[in-house]
Design a protein around this motif. Sequence first.
Motif, PDB file in Angstrom:
ATOM      1  N   THR A  91      57.105  -1.059  47.386  1.00 31.49           N
ATOM      2  CA  THR A  91      56.023  -1.206  48.360  1.00 31.49           C
ATOM      3  C   THR A  91      54.973  -2.162  47.828  1.00 31.49           C
ATOM      4  N   ASP A 138      41.257  11.190  42.596  1.00 34.32           N
ATOM      5  CA  ASP A 138      41.844  10.200  41.686  1.00 34.32           C
ATOM      6  C   ASP A 138      41.333  10.457  40.275  1.00 34.32           C
ATOM      7  N   LEU A 139      42.136  10.012  39.332  1.00 28.62           N
ATOM      8  CA  LEU A 139      41.746  10.054  37.924  1.00 28.62           C
ATOM      9  C   LEU A 139      40.451   9.267  37.738  1.00 28.62           C
ATOM     10  N   ARG A 166      43.846   4.245  45.058  1.00 31.69           N
ATOM     11  CA  ARG A 166      44.497   2.936  45.059  1.00 31.69           C
ATOM     12  C   ARG A 166      45.847   3.042  45.744  1.00 31.69           C
ATOM     13  N   ILE A 193      49.156   3.347  47.945  1.00 31.31           N
ATOM     14  CA  ILE A 193      49.635   4.085  49.120  1.00 31.31           C
ATOM     15  C   ILE A 193      48.690   5.235  49.472  1.00 31.31           C
ATOM     16  N   ARG A 228      49.642  -2.538  42.116  1.00 29.72           N
ATOM     17  CA  ARG A 228      50.378  -2.191  40.896  1.00 29.72           C
ATOM     18  C   ARG A 228      51.692  -2.971  40.775  1.00 29.72           C
ATOM     19  N   CYS A 277      50.297  12.321  45.789  1.00 26.77           N
ATOM     20  CA  CYS A 277      50.650  10.895  45.727  1.00 26.77           C
ATOM     21  C   CYS A 277      50.404  10.311  44.328  1.00 26.77           C
ATOM     22  N   LYS A 302      60.782  11.514  38.870  1.00 28.66           N
ATOM     23  CA  LYS A 302      60.886  11.535  40.339  1.00 28.66           C
ATOM     24  C   LYS A 302      62.075  12.390  40.798  1.00 28.66           C
ATOM     25  N   TYR A 317      60.622   7.595  34.334  1.00 28.63           N
ATOM     26  CA  TYR A 317      60.188   7.571  35.740  1.00 28.63           C
ATOM     27  C   TYR A 317      61.308   8.115  36.634  1.00 28.63           C
ATOM     28  N   ARG A 373      37.240   4.719  41.944  1.00 31.67           N
ATOM     29  CA  ARG A 373      38.259   4.360  42.949  1.00 31.67           C
ATOM     30  C   ARG A 373      38.202   5.334  44.126  1.00 31.67           C
ATOM     31  N   CYS A 386      39.816  13.864  39.216  1.00 34.61           N
ATOM     32  CA  CYS A 386      40.708  14.917  38.716  1.00 34.61           C
ATOM     33  C   CYS A 386      41.877  14.251  38.009  1.00 34.61           C
ATOM     34  N   ASP A 387      42.228  14.807  36.865  1.00 29.35           N
ATOM     35  CA  ASP A 387      43.463  14.397  36.190  1.00 29.35           C
ATOM     36  C   ASP A 387      44.522  15.421  36.585  1.00 29.35           C
ATOM     37  N   VAL A 388      45.464  15.024  37.404  1.00 25.25           N
ATOM     38  CA  VAL A 388      46.433  15.999  37.922  1.00 25.25           C
ATOM     39  C   VAL A 388      47.337  16.562  36.824  1.00 25.25           C
TER      40      VAL A 388
END
Length: 252
Positions: free
Chosen positions: A191, A38-39, A17, A19, A195, A91, A162, A158, A43, A63-65
């Motif tokens: 962006t 992606d989780l 999803r 970017i 979401r 990402c 980051k 957050y 998707r 995959c769950d990162v």
Amino acid sequence: MNTNGKNRVVIVTGAGRGIGVKVAEKFAAEGNRVVVVDLMLERAEVTAQGIASRGGAALPLACDVSSSKSVDEMVSSVITRWGAVDVLVNCAGGYVRPKMPHETTEEAWDLTIDSNLKGTFLCCRAVLPHMMKQGKGRIINFASNAARSVATGLGCEYTAAKAGVTGLTRHLAKEYAPHNILINALAPGPTDVERLRENKTEEVFASLSKPIPIGRLGRPEEHAEVVFFMASEGASFMTGATIDNNGGIIMV
Ligand SMILES: NC(=O)c1ccc[n+]([C@@H]2O[C@H](COP(=O)([O-])OP(=O)(O)OC[C@H]3O[C@@H](n4cnc5c(N)ncnc54)[C@H](O)[C@@H]3O)[C@@H](O)[C@H]2O)c1
């Protein structure tokens, strides 16, 4: 590794999803083999099907990162299937509806730190031995304008996650530069993705552009172009950097 373009194996996390979809599509359009992670498998499959329908090579993987087991299995599958990892784009990330710091739950803190910061670390840790064996590699981590200042609208967890990504990026960049593995971060500004539109009136959504000197939100494709450059031969002297791509909302 052909650093400029064809046939590299590129893992893009969070590519189901937003970017990440455009990042995956860009690398595929330039002739690379893209692992769409992606989780949510469905998707990832939609992104991969889109790439395949345009003649590109894409492997969708769930995959769950934030889980080392899941990340290690994902990277093993890539090695089994394509035998290398030339580029990793971290990402994947997210946040939960933010609260004031004194009201932030431990669960919200952990979810945000784990999907953004721990996930970035785990994916780097899993690919680095392969890149060291290959004698080269590129990693691009997703930070945010929140990392360059603060994002009160997205929660202290957050901002912390980051900012952690930029520190992690610098640390890894220094340790792995001797192995010819270049590691940088991109810090997107607000962006226009699904979401960002969630739970907002048109009026609130429109107000998001106001503090941006360029006068509009970023487009996912605009980040994909910069990420592609960061993985290219043109960026061969850049490591440990955080590149702001934010319409001027933060200038550091
Ligand atoms: N959109 C923005 O305005 C903006 C601004 C600055 C930074 N960023 C960063 O850019 C990146 C992409 O953002 P986006 O807006 O496209 O997000 P998005 O929510 O549209 O897509 C993120 C994808 O990551 C996946 N994901 C979340 N947690 C995961 C996990 N634990 N394991 C695997 N996949 C997981 C989600 O399923 C989703 O498909 C994120 O790191 C985000 O923090 C976005």
